[in-house]
Design an enzyme around this catalytic site. Structure first.
Site, PDB file in Angstrom:
ATOM      1  CG  HIS A  91      -0.246  -0.008   2.537  1.00 22.52           C
ATOM      2  ND1 HIS A  91       0.446   1.081   3.042  1.00 22.52           N
ATOM      3  CD2 HIS A  91      -0.134  -0.978   3.482  1.00 22.52           C
ATOM      4  CE1 HIS A  91       0.944   0.781   4.226  1.00 22.52           C
ATOM      5  NE2 HIS A  91       0.618  -0.474   4.514  1.00 22.52           N
ATOM      6  CB  CYS A 103       2.002  -3.458   5.157  1.00 23.91           C
ATOM      7  SG  CYS A 103       0.415  -4.063   5.764  1.00 23.91           S
TER       8      CYS A 103
END
Length: 415
Positions: free
Chosen positions: A322, A340
Site C-alpha cells: 500500500h 506491510c
C-alpha cells in the site's frame, strides 16, 4: 452389331462383382473376412445387467461381461448419457471383462462389446441399461472457486465439499471426477487441504492468457458407504499477463516483472524487527483501495490509526502492499513497517493499477517466517511440486495432509 463395346464393358463388370462376391464368401468361411461387417455376438456373450428401462441395475455392483467357450472378448466400451466412461479390466484369455470404476446412479448406459469367434471373425453386441437411484439421500455437492472471471497466473482453483471425505479410496474417487483443463495445457494436481477442501494448481504458474475449464463428473457416482456424488456448477477462468512482484526485504526494493521482463523497480519498506514481513509467494487476494488500519488489530505497542490508500491485500490476516507517504524517507533504506510493504503514493497508485487478483507478490530475504501454504490466503506456491503432489489422493498416495493453521485476525494487520 450394336452390342460390342458397351455390352462387353457391362459383362466384364458383372463378372468382376461375382468374382469379388465369391471371394468374400470363401474368406468368410475360412475365418479371414475381407468385409469389416461383424456378426451378431448376442448368443456368444452374457451380461450381469438386464437390458431396457423397466428393470434397474444396482449401481453398487460392478458390470460384468462374459464370453462363452466359442469366442473371446476383445474390447468393451461402457459410457453413460453424460459421456462418462467406465474403466474396466479384461482377463488375459478374453473370457471376462468387469468394471473397475463405479457406475453412476440414475443413469443410462450403453455398452459396446467386440468379440472374436474360433476362426478370428469379429463380432459385435450392444447393450443399454439403466441404473437405479441410490438408497440413501446423503450426497456430496461440490462448489468450485474462485468466481468465474479473469485472474493472474498464480490463482489456485478451489473445490469445497458439502460433506467431509476422510477415506483415501473415497478421496481418490472424488479427485478423479474433478476435472481441470487449460489451454494452453499445464501439468497440475489437486491437493487435499482438509477433509472438505481441495486446491488445484499447476506445477508452474498458469500460462499467460490461458483459458481454464473446471467441472465435476461426480453426479450419481458412489463415493463411499451411503455417500453419493451430487451436483456442481462448472467454472471457467481466464488468465492475463504474467505479473510477478518480487520484494527483496534486505535491499528494500520491489522489482515488478511482466511476462518475465522487468517493467519497474520501486523503493519500499517492509516489516521492522518483531513485525517482519512473511517470506514466500503470496497470491493477491483483493484490491481494496482505501482501508483503515489500526494498531489494535495486531496488538502493537505503539499506537496508530491510519487511513491507507491503494491497498492490495495478500493475506487474510491483513498483510498489504500500500501507499505509505509517512515513511518515504525510509523507503529504499530501512524497514520500518508493522509487516506491510509500503511505498510512495505515486508508486502505490502505479502498482494498484498494474496488479490484479491472482497475480504474484513474493518476498525474499526478510527475517519473517515463510507464509503458510493454507489458512491465511493462498500460499500454495510455497510447497514444492513433490510436497504438493503428496497431497493428492491419486498422485501422492498415502501421505496425510495436516489441517491448515487457523487465523483469528481478519482485520487489516499492519502498516
Amino acid at each position: 452389331m450394336s452390342t460390342s463395346p458397351r455390352n462387353r464393358t457391362v459383362v466384364s463388370c458383372v463378372l468382376l462383382v461375382v468374382s469379388l462376391g465369391a471371394g468374400v464368401t470363401a474368406c468368410g468361411s475360412g475365418g479371414h473376412p475381407l468385409s469389416g461387417r461383424p456378426y451378431d455376438a448376442a448368443d456368444q456373450i452374457s451380461f450381469n445387467a438386464p437390458s431396457g428401462e423397466r428393470e434397474k441395475v444396482d449401481p453398487d455392483k460392478p458390470l460384468e461381461v462374459t464370453a462363452d467357450d466359442d469366442g473371446r472378448i476383445t474390447d468393451v466400451t461402457a459410457v453413460d448419457a453424460a459421456g462418462r466412461y467406465v474403466a474396466g479390466e479384461l482377463s488375459a484369455d478374453g473370457g471376462r471383462w468387469h468394471s473397475t470404476s463405479p457406475l453412476a446412479a440414475n443413469a443410462r448406459y450403453t455398452v459396446r462389446v467386440s468379440t472374436e469367434d474360433e476362426d478370428g471373425a469379429p463380432g459385435r453386441e450392444t447393450l443399454t441399461f439403466h441404473t437405479g437411484r441410490p438408497v440413501t439421500k446423503k450426497r456430496l455437492d461440490v462448489t468450485f472457486g474462485p468466481e468465474a472471471g479473469k485472474y493472474g497466473v498464480g490463482q489456485p482453483v478451489t473445490a469445497d465439499l458439502s460433506v467431509p471425505v476422510k477415506d483415501k479410496a473415497s478421496r481418490a474417487i472424488v479427485e478423479r471426477a474433478l476435472k481441470v483443463d487449460s489451454l494452453p495445457s499445464a501439468e497440475g494436481a489437486w491437493h487435499w487441504v482438509d477433509d472438505k477442501k481441495l486446491h488445484y494448481r499447476p506445477k508452474e504458474y498458469w500460462p499467460a492468457n490461458a483459458t481454464i475449464e473446471v467441472r465435476s463428473n461426480l453426479d450419481g457416482i458412489k463415493i463411499g458407504d451411503r455417500l453419493w456424488g451430487g451436483t456442481a456448477e462448472p467454472l471457467r477462468l481466464t488468465t492475463g499477463d504474467k505479473i510477478v512482484a518480487v520484494t527483496d526485504a534486505a535491499a528494500h526494493r520491489m522489482t515488478v516483472y511482466k511476462n518475465d521482463q522487468v517493467i519497474k523497480e520501486i523503493p519500499v519498506t517492509t516489516g521492522m524487527p518483531g513485525y517482519d514481513t512473511r517470506n514466500g509467494v503470496k497470491v493477491v487476494l483483493a484490491k481494496e483501495g482505501t482501508v483503515r488500519m489500526t494498531s489494535a488489530s495486531i496488538g502493537a505497542a505503539d499506537f496508530y490509526d491510519l487511513t491507507v490508500h491503494h491497498s492490495v491485500r495478500v493475506t487474510n490476516s491483513g498483510e498489504y502492499v500500500h501507499a505509505a507517504p509517512w515513511s518515504t524517507g525510509s523507503q529504499g533504506y530501512a524497514n520500518v513497517s508493522h509487516g506491510c510493504t509500503g511505498m510512495s503514493t505515486a508508486n502505490a497508485q502505479w502498482f494498484y493499477d498494474t496488479i490484479n487478483e491472482g497475480d504474484i507478490v513474493q518476498v525474499v530475504n526478510s527475517g519473517g517466517d515463510t507464509m503458510a501454504p493454507f489458512g491465511n490466503g493462498f500460499g500454495d506456491w510455497n510447497l514444492d511440486w513433490k510436497n504438493w503432489s503428496a497431497g493428492s489422493a491419486l498422485v501422492g498416495g498415502t501421505k496425510e495432509v495436516p489441517a491448515p493453521q487457523e487465523y483469528a485476525r481478519l482485520r487489516p494487520e499492519s502498516v
